[in-house]
Design an enzyme around this catalytic site. Structure first.
Site, mmCIF file in Angstrom:
data_model
loop_
_atom_site.group_PDB
_atom_site.id
_atom_site.type_symbol
_atom_site.label_atom_id
_atom_site.label_comp_id
_atom_site.label_asym_id
_atom_site.label_seq_id
_atom_site.Cartn_x
_atom_site.Cartn_y
_atom_site.Cartn_z
ATOM 1 N N CYS A 13 0.879 -1.259 0.094
ATOM 2 C CA CYS A 13 0.020 -0.053 -0.060
ATOM 3 C C CYS A 13 0.912 1.465 -0.209
ATOM 4 O O CYS A 13 0.454 2.107 0.726
ATOM 5 C CB CYS A 13 -0.982 -0.007 1.251
ATOM 6 N N ALA A 17 0.931 3.639 -4.925
ATOM 7 C CA ALA A 17 -0.438 2.606 -5.467
ATOM 8 C C ALA A 17 -1.787 3.252 -5.382
ATOM 9 O O ALA A 17 -2.578 2.678 -5.872
ATOM 10 C CB ALA A 17 -0.086 1.550 -4.186
ATOM 11 N N ARG A 18 -1.686 4.432 -4.738
ATOM 12 C CA ARG A 18 -2.999 5.173 -4.838
ATOM 13 C C ARG A 18 -3.285 5.515 -5.912
ATOM 14 O O ARG A 18 -4.444 5.314 -6.528
ATOM 15 C CB ARG A 18 -3.014 6.219 -3.659
ATOM 16 N N SER A 37 -1.414 -5.897 2.667
ATOM 17 C CA SER A 37 -0.417 -5.298 2.920
ATOM 18 C C SER A 37 0.064 -6.124 4.106
ATOM 19 O O SER A 37 -0.195 -7.341 4.032
ATOM 20 C CB SER A 37 -0.765 -3.991 3.707
ATOM 21 N N ARG A 38 0.844 -5.862 4.787
ATOM 22 C CA ARG A 38 1.441 -6.659 6.118
ATOM 23 C C ARG A 38 0.481 -6.759 7.063
ATOM 24 O O ARG A 38 0.391 -7.694 8.005
ATOM 25 C CB ARG A 38 2.825 -6.055 6.713
ATOM 26 N N TYR A 62 1.606 -10.831 1.562
ATOM 27 C CA TYR A 62 1.761 -10.668 0.064
ATOM 28 C C TYR A 62 1.858 -12.041 -0.547
ATOM 29 O O TYR A 62 1.333 -12.446 -1.702
ATOM 30 C CB TYR A 62 3.495 -10.322 -0.195
ATOM 31 N N LEU A 78 6.433 -1.850 -4.001
ATOM 32 C CA LEU A 78 7.290 -2.348 -2.747
ATOM 33 C C LEU A 78 8.532 -1.432 -2.825
ATOM 34 O O LEU A 78 9.099 -1.037 -4.093
ATOM 35 C CB LEU A 78 7.637 -3.729 -2.432
ATOM 36 N N LYS A 101 8.928 1.587 -10.706
ATOM 37 C CA LYS A 101 10.284 2.114 -10.973
ATOM 38 C C LYS A 101 10.873 2.706 -9.646
ATOM 39 O O LYS A 101 10.248 3.294 -8.828
ATOM 40 C CB LYS A 101 10.546 2.745 -12.318
ATOM 41 N N ARG A 174 12.575 6.534 0.072
ATOM 42 C CA ARG A 174 13.379 6.836 -1.263
ATOM 43 C C ARG A 174 14.682 7.451 -0.488
ATOM 44 O O ARG A 174 15.655 7.900 -1.390
ATOM 45 C CB ARG A 174 12.628 7.799 -1.885
#
Length: 361
Positions: A13, A17-18, A37-38, A62, A78, A101, A174
């Site tokens: 999520c 992904a939104r 999700s987890r 997953y 992910l 990516k 990131r």
């Protein structure tokens, strides 16, 4: 006969992904079959906040998505460090793979993913959205390929930058070396590299030299950087990507007879409108008071946003494999691999003190 609806499972999520979940909902040949999700709680919250169809299954692992026989495709947003393990497992479960990516930490990992997809007969595509059947991209490709209008391409400059803010620079995945070690190079530079390859008709450059004085955070993750690329025929390109600079998403392509400019190639300022500017055979006017002819603005409209066009194209490829016995399209894995090659070369050049690096396919 209408295409069969392709069923997507979303593996995680993440914020991106939104956007893609909305794209799947808008695509005429796709549907969200499962969100995971987890934890079930996080999957449920994601579904309610993003207008996911009530029919979508909610999973808390997953593995369960990959084991669901009704899931045709997994979209994997992910962290990059997790791509190789989950994309390979998805391929082994015969799920087609739409991978966010940057696709891998280095070429060896990507080759492992692509080999798994090929061995299992599943389609691979990365989520570089502006590339996929957007009518503006098609029109720009026509212009940049027209020797009568642009002549011989000589130079290209691209940028993708944005001011990420203090919270992002402290907490976002990131900027974490164990999650997305490429930093701005992977998140923003990926788009610039792909644009450089697009303008060069996907010929790989001969050499690449990273630009000096990139910015790093305390963990050694790139916050801004750039590079220059050179092809054997004399074409050159430069790019700059950054988490520290005002928003820019520019392409400037210069040819012997004309040029092309676009100011929002990554994410159009308006999702149903895509402008770009071109000029051919420009000269200064009388007493250099202006130029003639002036650049022409092309306005390209689209019924679907570019991310929905990407999903539509991917679902069409999957349908061809499922229903018509077609082989997976090799174009997209090939372009991902070339982009990864160039990205890796940037990091090598930085590590070698900004020396030129030869790029070998």
């Amino acid at each position: 006969m209408a295409e069969t609806t392709v069923r997507f499972g979303i593996l995680g999520c993440a914020n991106i992904a939104r956007k893609v979940s909305r794209a799947i909902t808008l695509a005429p040949n796709a549907t969200i079959w499962a969100i995971d999700s987890r934890s079930i709680e996080k999957a449920s919250r994601f579904a309610s906040e993003n207008d996911v169809p009530a029919s979508a299954k909610l999973y808390g692992s997953y593995e369960v998505v990959l084991d669901d026989p009704e899931v045709d495709v997994v979209y994997v947003p992910l962290p990059t460090s997790l791509h190789v393990s989950w994309a390979v497992l998805a391929a082994e479960k015969k799920k087609h793979v739409l991978l966010e990516k940057p696709v891998a930490l280095h070429l060896t990992e990507l080759d492992t993913i692509l080999e798994a997809c090929e061995a299992n007969g599943v389609q691979f595509m990365d989520a570089t959205m502006w590339m996929h059947h957007h009518p503006r991209t098609a029109k720009m490709t026509e212009f940049i390929s027209d020797k009568l209008q642009i002549g011989k391409l000589k130079s290209l400059h691209t940028s993708f930058t944005y001011d990420a803010g203090a919270d992002f620079l402290k907490n976002d995945i990131r900027v974490k070396p164990d999650l997305d070690a490429h930093g701005a190079l992977g998140d923003a530079g990926w788009y610039c590299i792909r644009a450089s390859l697009w303008a060069a008709d996907y010929d790989l450059p001969k050499t690449l030299t990273a630009l000096r004085e990139p910015d790093f955070n305390e963990a050694g993750v790139i916050l801004s950087c750039g590079a220059s690329l050179r092809w054997e025929d004399g074409r050159v390109a430069t790019f700059y990507c950054s988490f520290l600079t005002n928003l820019s998403m520019d392409i400037t392509a210069l040819g012997t007879k004309g040029y092309l400019r676009v100011h929002d190639f990554v994410v159009p300022f308006q999702e149903n409108v895509g402008p770009f500017f071109v000029a051919s055979n420009s000269k200064f006017g009388e007493r250099a008071l202006g130029c003639e002819p002036i650049p022409v603005e092309h306005i390209v409209t689209t019924d679907l946003p570019q991310e929905a066009l990407m999903v539509t194209e991917f679902a069409t490829l999957v349908n061809g494999i499922k229903s018509k016995g077609l082989k997976p399209e090799k174009k997209w894995p090939t372009l991902s691999r070339k982009t990864q090659l160039v990205l890796d070369a940037v990091k090598v050049s930085i590590a070698k003190g900004f020396e030129p690096v030869e790029i070998v396919n």
